[in-house]
Design an enzyme around this catalytic site. Structure first.
Site, PDB file in Angstrom:
ATOM      1  N   PRO A   9       0.791  -1.226   0.000  1.00 13.82           N
ATOM      2  CA  PRO A   9       0.000   0.000   0.000  1.00 13.82           C
ATOM      3  C   PRO A   9       0.826   1.281   0.000  1.00 13.82           C
ATOM      4  O   PRO A   9       1.841   1.376   0.673  1.00 13.82           O
ATOM      5  CB  PRO A   9      -0.838  -0.108   1.278  1.00 13.82           C
ATOM      6  CG  PRO A   9      -0.182  -1.125   2.116  1.00 13.82           C
ATOM      7  CD  PRO A   9       0.538  -2.043   1.189  1.00 13.82           C
ATOM      8  N   ASN A  10       0.354   2.203  -0.797  1.00 15.71           N
ATOM      9  CA  ASN A  10       0.875   3.563  -0.921  1.00 15.71           C
ATOM     10  C   ASN A  10       2.213   3.664  -1.646  1.00 15.71           C
ATOM     11  O   ASN A  10       2.681   4.769  -1.915  1.00 15.71           O
ATOM     12  CB  ASN A  10       0.957   4.258   0.444  1.00 15.71           C
ATOM     13  CG  ASN A  10      -0.395   4.367   1.085  1.00 15.71           C
ATOM     14  OD1 ASN A  10      -1.349   4.837   0.467  1.00 15.71           O
ATOM     15  ND2 ASN A  10      -0.517   3.894   2.313  1.00 15.71           N
ATOM     16  N   ARG A  17       4.778  10.962  -2.629  1.00 13.49           N
ATOM     17  CA  ARG A  17       4.493  10.787  -1.200  1.00 13.49           C
ATOM     18  C   ARG A  17       5.728  11.068  -0.352  1.00 13.49           C
ATOM     19  O   ARG A  17       6.771  10.459  -0.548  1.00 13.49           O
ATOM     20  CB  ARG A  17       4.049   9.343  -0.964  1.00 13.49           C
ATOM     21  CG  ARG A  17       3.877   8.977   0.468  1.00 13.49           C
ATOM     22  CD  ARG A  17       3.618   7.484   0.619  1.00 13.49           C
ATOM     23  NE  ARG A  17       3.469   7.131   2.013  1.00 13.49           N
ATOM     24  CZ  ARG A  17       3.751   5.955   2.507  1.00 13.49           C
ATOM     25  NH1 ARG A  17       4.176   4.986   1.716  1.00 13.49           N
ATOM     26  NH2 ARG A  17       3.592   5.724   3.787  1.00 13.49           N
ATOM     27  N   TYR A  22      10.865   9.184   1.178  1.00 12.81           N
ATOM     28  CA  TYR A  22      10.859   8.202   0.097  1.00 12.81           C
ATOM     29  C   TYR A  22      11.527   8.673  -1.195  1.00 12.81           C
ATOM     30  O   TYR A  22      11.649   7.901  -2.138  1.00 12.81           O
ATOM     31  CB  TYR A  22       9.419   7.774  -0.204  1.00 12.81           C
ATOM     32  CG  TYR A  22       8.762   7.112   0.982  1.00 12.81           C
ATOM     33  CD1 TYR A  22       9.087   5.817   1.343  1.00 12.81           C
ATOM     34  CD2 TYR A  22       7.820   7.797   1.742  1.00 12.81           C
ATOM     35  CE1 TYR A  22       8.492   5.206   2.424  1.00 12.81           C
ATOM     36  CE2 TYR A  22       7.219   7.187   2.831  1.00 12.81           C
ATOM     37  CZ  TYR A  22       7.559   5.890   3.173  1.00 12.81           C
ATOM     38  OH  TYR A  22       6.978   5.285   4.251  1.00 12.81           O
ATOM     39  N   ASN A  71       8.061  -5.546  -0.327  1.00 15.57           N
ATOM     40  CA  ASN A  71       7.888  -4.376   0.527  1.00 15.57           C
ATOM     41  C   ASN A  71       6.390  -4.278   0.765  1.00 15.57           C
ATOM     42  O   ASN A  71       5.659  -3.739  -0.058  1.00 15.57           O
ATOM     43  CB  ASN A  71       8.430  -3.112  -0.131  1.00 15.57           C
ATOM     44  CG  ASN A  71       8.325  -1.904   0.769  1.00 15.57           C
ATOM     45  OD1 ASN A  71       7.571  -1.891   1.735  1.00 15.57           O
ATOM     46  ND2 ASN A  71       9.066  -0.858   0.444  1.00 15.57           N
ATOM     47  N   ALA A  74       2.745  -0.784   5.067  1.00 14.79           N
ATOM     48  CA  ALA A  74       2.131  -0.839   6.392  1.00 14.79           C
ATOM     49  C   ALA A  74       1.634  -2.235   6.758  1.00 14.79           C
ATOM     50  O   ALA A  74       1.528  -2.565   7.944  1.00 14.79           O
ATOM     51  CB  ALA A  74       0.986   0.166   6.478  1.00 14.79           C
ATOM     52  N   GLU A  95      12.557  -9.239   2.554  1.00  9.91           N
ATOM     53  CA  GLU A  95      11.746  -8.088   2.968  1.00  9.91           C
ATOM     54  C   GLU A  95      12.572  -6.817   2.794  1.00  9.91           C
ATOM     55  O   GLU A  95      13.722  -6.757   3.235  1.00  9.91           O
ATOM     56  CB  GLU A  95      11.349  -8.271   4.438  1.00  9.91           C
ATOM     57  CG  GLU A  95      10.563  -7.148   5.036  1.00  9.91           C
ATOM     58  CD  GLU A  95      10.266  -7.367   6.522  1.00  9.91           C
ATOM     59  OE1 GLU A  95       9.723  -6.433   7.132  1.00  9.91           O
ATOM     60  OE2 GLU A  95      10.589  -8.446   7.071  1.00  9.91           O
ATOM     61  N   HIS A  97      12.455  -2.426   3.041  1.00  7.60           N
ATOM     62  CA  HIS A  97      11.799  -1.174   3.427  1.00  7.60           C
ATOM     63  C   HIS A  97      12.694  -0.018   3.020  1.00  7.60           C
ATOM     64  O   HIS A  97      13.896  -0.023   3.294  1.00  7.60           O
ATOM     65  CB  HIS A  97      11.513  -1.125   4.932  1.00  7.60           C
ATOM     66  CG  HIS A  97      10.554  -2.186   5.341  1.00  7.60           C
ATOM     67  ND1 HIS A  97       9.211  -2.092   5.083  1.00  7.60           N
ATOM     68  CD2 HIS A  97      10.759  -3.379   5.936  1.00  7.60           C
ATOM     69  CE1 HIS A  97       8.618  -3.184   5.511  1.00  7.60           C
ATOM     70  NE2 HIS A  97       9.533  -3.992   6.029  1.00  7.60           N
ATOM     71  N   ARG A 104      11.351   5.437  12.983  1.00  8.53           N
ATOM     72  CA  ARG A 104      10.019   6.024  12.812  1.00  8.53           C
ATOM     73  C   ARG A 104       9.122   5.643  13.994  1.00  8.53           C
ATOM     74  O   ARG A 104       9.612   5.274  15.052  1.00  8.53           O
ATOM     75  CB  ARG A 104       9.458   5.568  11.469  1.00  8.53           C
ATOM     76  CG  ARG A 104      10.356   6.056  10.306  1.00  8.53           C
ATOM     77  CD  ARG A 104       9.848   5.698   8.968  1.00  8.53           C
ATOM     78  NE  ARG A 104       8.574   6.384   8.705  1.00  8.53           N
ATOM     79  CZ  ARG A 104       7.754   6.055   7.725  1.00  8.53           C
ATOM     80  NH1 ARG A 104       8.052   5.051   6.917  1.00  8.53           N
ATOM     81  NH2 ARG A 104       6.630   6.710   7.532  1.00  8.53           N
TER      82      ARG A 104
END
Length: 137
Positions: A9-10, A17, A22, A71, A74, A95, A97, A104
Site C-alpha cells: 500500500p501507498n 508521497r 521516500y 515491501n 504498512a 523483505e 523497506h 520512525r
C-alpha cells in the site's frame, strides 16, 4: 533467474508521497534502472494496495520463481495473512523497506514478515531493492 518485486500500500505514490522519506523518483523509473543493472535477471513487478491481492500474488509466484522481494508497506506491521503466505511458499522472500522503520513510529518497529523471510533490508532507500536482487545471486 526470475524474481518478482511486490510493493504494498501507498508505494504506488513513490515520487509524490513524503519525498523527504521516500525520495522523488517513481518506482517505475527506478525499476528501469534495476532491469538495466541486472540484464540477466527477469524482474517482474506487482503493486497493490489490497492485502488479499498481495497474498494471492505471493501464492501464485511463490512456487514458480527463484525469489520474491517484498515491501509490504504498512501491512508489514499488521498482516498475519501475508506472513502466512510467505511461510507457505518455497521461493525465498527478502523483505525490503525504503525508510529505516526503526527510526520512525514505534508501531513500525514490529514486522510480522521478518521471521518468515530469508532476510531483511531496511533504510537504504530504493537501493534496498538492488541489494535484495544481489542477495539472490
Amino acid at each position: 533467474m526470475q524474481l518478482l518485486i511486490i510493493n504494498g500500500p501507498n508505494l504506488n505514490l513513490l515520487g509524490k508521497r513524503e519525498p523527504d522519506i521516500y525520495g522523488n523518483e517513481t518506482f517505475e523509473e527506478y525499476l528501469e534502472k534495476l532491469r538495466a543493472d541486472f540484464p540477466d535477471t527477469d524482474i517482474s513487478y506487482y503493486q497493490s494496495n489490497i492485502e488479499g491481492e498481495i497474498i494471492t500474488k505471493i501464492q501464485e509466484a511463490g512456487f514458480a520463481l527463484d525469489g520474491i522481494i517484498l515491501n509490504a508497506g504498512a501491512y508489514t506491521h499488521t498482516s498475519v495473512g501475508i506472513a502466512d503466505a510467505v511461510k507457505a511458499i518455497t521461493a525465498p522472500v527478502v523483505e525490503v523497506h525504503i525508510s529505516n522503520t526503526y527510526s520512525r513510529e514505534t508501531f513500525r518497529h514490529q514486522s510480522y514478515l521478518s521471521p518468515v523471510c530469508a532476510g531483511v533490508i531496511v533504510g537504504f532507500g530504493l537501493k534496498g531493492y538492488k541489494l535484495a536482487i544481489q542477495s539472490f545471486q
